[in-house]
Structures are given as C-alpha cells and as structure tokens.
Write a protein that holds these residues in place. Structure first.
Motif, PDB file in Angstrom:
ATOM      1  N   MET A 299       2.014 -16.073  -2.731  1.00  0.00           N
ATOM      2  CA  MET A 299       1.311 -14.617  -3.211  1.00  0.00           C
ATOM      3  C   MET A 299       1.719 -13.217  -2.148  1.00  0.00           C
TER       4      MET A 299
ATOM      5  N   ILE B 232       2.226  -9.441  -0.663  1.00  0.00           N
ATOM      6  CA  ILE B 232       1.436  -8.728   0.135  1.00  0.00           C
ATOM      7  C   ILE B 232       0.051  -7.698  -0.582  1.00  0.00           C
ATOM      8  N   LYS B 233      -0.891  -8.031   0.338  1.00  0.00           N
ATOM      9  CA  LYS B 233      -2.059  -6.717  -0.189  1.00  0.00           C
ATOM     10  C   LYS B 233      -0.837  -5.343  -0.504  1.00  0.00           C
ATOM     11  N   GLY B 234      -1.105  -4.844  -1.934  1.00  0.00           N
ATOM     12  CA  GLY B 234      -0.597  -3.389  -2.516  1.00  0.00           C
ATOM     13  C   GLY B 234      -1.354  -2.391  -1.732  1.00  0.00           C
ATOM     14  N   ASP B 235      -1.526  -1.459  -1.957  1.00  0.00           N
ATOM     15  CA  ASP B 235      -2.410   0.020  -1.533  1.00  0.00           C
ATOM     16  C   ASP B 235      -3.625  -0.089  -2.372  1.00  0.00           C
ATOM     17  N   GLN B 236      -4.258   0.672  -1.748  1.00  0.00           N
ATOM     18  CA  GLN B 236      -6.051   0.741  -2.478  1.00  0.00           C
ATOM     19  C   GLN B 236      -5.722   2.114  -3.380  1.00  0.00           C
TER      20      GLN B 236
END
Length: 261
Positions: free
Chosen positions: A87, A89-93
């Motif tokens: 997975m 990395i978490k993206g920006d909001q």
C-alpha cells in the motif's frame, strides 16, 4: 627355428613387393588422368597425385566480437497479473465538497416525551382489550349475554315488573329492552336457558297502546306475536316468550329479572 625365420623374411619381402607394385600402378593411372599445368621445376619432377581425404575437424575458434543490436521483436501476449504491491502512502486531503441541503428539524424533548406517553397508552389499551376479550368469553358461559356494547345480566330468578325495575336501578341499570333483532335473540337465549318468560323494560302504563322505554322514548323495534298486543285484562307490561316473540302481560306476574347495562 631357422625355417620359421626364413618364412617370415619371405612374407616381408612379398609385402614390400606388393606395396611397390600398388604404388607404381597408382602413379601410372594418375599420370594418365591428370593434366598438370606446366610449372617450372614441379611437374617434371613429380606427377600430380590423387586428392587427399578430409582431415579431422579443427578446434573451435575464439569468440568473435559482439554484433550490432537487432530490431525490436513483436510484443508478446499479456502475462498473468502479478501480486499486489504494498500500500502506498496516504495522499493529501482533497478539497471540501459543496454544502448539502438543510436537514429536517429534529423532534424537541417535549415531543419525544409525548410520543413515549402515547406508545405507553397504546400498549395499555392493547392489554385492556385482551383482558376484556378474556372476560367476555367467561361471561358468555354464565347468565350474561353481550351484544356489541350492551350487557344483559340475570339478577333475579323471579320478580314482578316493579321489583325488577328496582333491582336494576340499584345496579345503575334498567330492565332489558332490545332495540334490534340481534339483541332480541340474545334475550331469547336467556329465556330458553331458564325455560321462562322475561320481563322487558317496555310498557304502556302512561298511554294505553303506546309502548315506551323506561326513559320515556317510544319503542323503535318490536317483535310482537300474532294478534299482540291485545290488552286482554289490563296488560300494560311486555313479556319476551321462549320463542322470542313479544306479548303484553300484567305487570304483577313474576319472571326472571334481566338488567341491561
């Protein structure tokens, strides 16, 4: 042993002689078939011989230099999908979306309490109805008849019309007076059970020939027998016979008292 040595020497001599003859023959044939080009100091010295046999294969040579890159081949068929990778990395909001429509206003605390009270009352009503149904089935087995919201109850086995009115009045009731065929049928069943006539809460004591209920209203339903009422012998009261028909009768007779609630 001298004889064996002589024989061996002869064989060797014969073999050498045979080889010489073969060589001479081959040279002779070769000189006849081969036409050698005149070369100085060569053909005159030795005639051309027969071509020799192929030699043994030689050893592999050293690897040559790398060739130029060839043209790209056609694309092959798509292979099976590989395993899912890790997975990321978490993206920006993302940006905030548009504001939705205004919702309905919620119930106030008072309205919530009122709804709860109504639900409780509905449950009590359901329980009361179940209880009434149970008692109705029990009363149907006793000296009580129920027609709609009207109860007919036997309170005495034998009394006069006036005594019957008193007994019913003490119970906040009045003598039974059917207002339709269904109620009349219920009273008939009580008469059949006791095998006796029943006084009805109907009379023409005020005005002869005009029968009224105890509240003074003129009767709206009748079930007189044939030839009745005939007022034979001052008959101001009404009896319900076992057949269900009515007959005018003296008010001094004693019949079962049935009250209407």
């Amino acid at each position: 042993m001298p004889k064996a040595t002589s024989s061996k020497s002869e064989k060797m001599h014969l073999l050498a002689t045979l080889q010489f003859l073969i060589l001479a023959l081959s040279l002779t044939m070769a000189s006849e078939e081969c036409e050698c080009e005149p070369k100085p100091n060569t053909c005159n010295i030795m005639p051309c011989g027969l071509p020799g046999s192929n030699g043994l294969p030689g050893r592999d040579g050293s690897q040559g230099p790398k060739g130029e890159k060839g043209d790209q081949g056609e694309r092959g068929i798509l292979g099976p999908p590989g395993k899912a990778g890790p997975m990321g990395i978490k993206g920006d909001q993302g940006p905030l979306g548009p504001k939705g429509p205004k919702g309905d206003k919620g119930d106030s605390q008072e309205l919530i309490q009122l709804k709860a009270q109504v639900s409780a009352l509905q449950e009590e009503m359901r329980m009361l109805k179940d209880l009434i149904n149970k008692y109705t089935k029990v009363l149907a087995l006793s000296d009580i008849k129920i027609v709609g919201q009207t109860f007919y109850m036997v309170v005495a086995t034998e009394e006069t019309f006036e005594e019957g009115k008193k007994l019913c009045s003490q119970r906040n009731a009045q003598l039974a007076a059917p207002r339709n065929a269904k109620e009349n049928k219920a009273l008939q069943e009580l008469a059949e059970k006791f095998n006796k006539y029943i006084y009805l809460g109907i009379s023409d004591e005020v005005t002869e020939g005009t029968f009224r209920y105890q509240n003074g209203q003129i009767v709206s339903y009748t079930n007189w027998g044939r030839g009745e009422p005939n007022n034979a012998g001052n008959e101001d009261c009404v009896e319900l016979q076992i057949s269900g028909t009515w007959n005018d009768r003296s008010c001094t007779e004693k019949y079962p008292v049935v009250c209407e609630l």
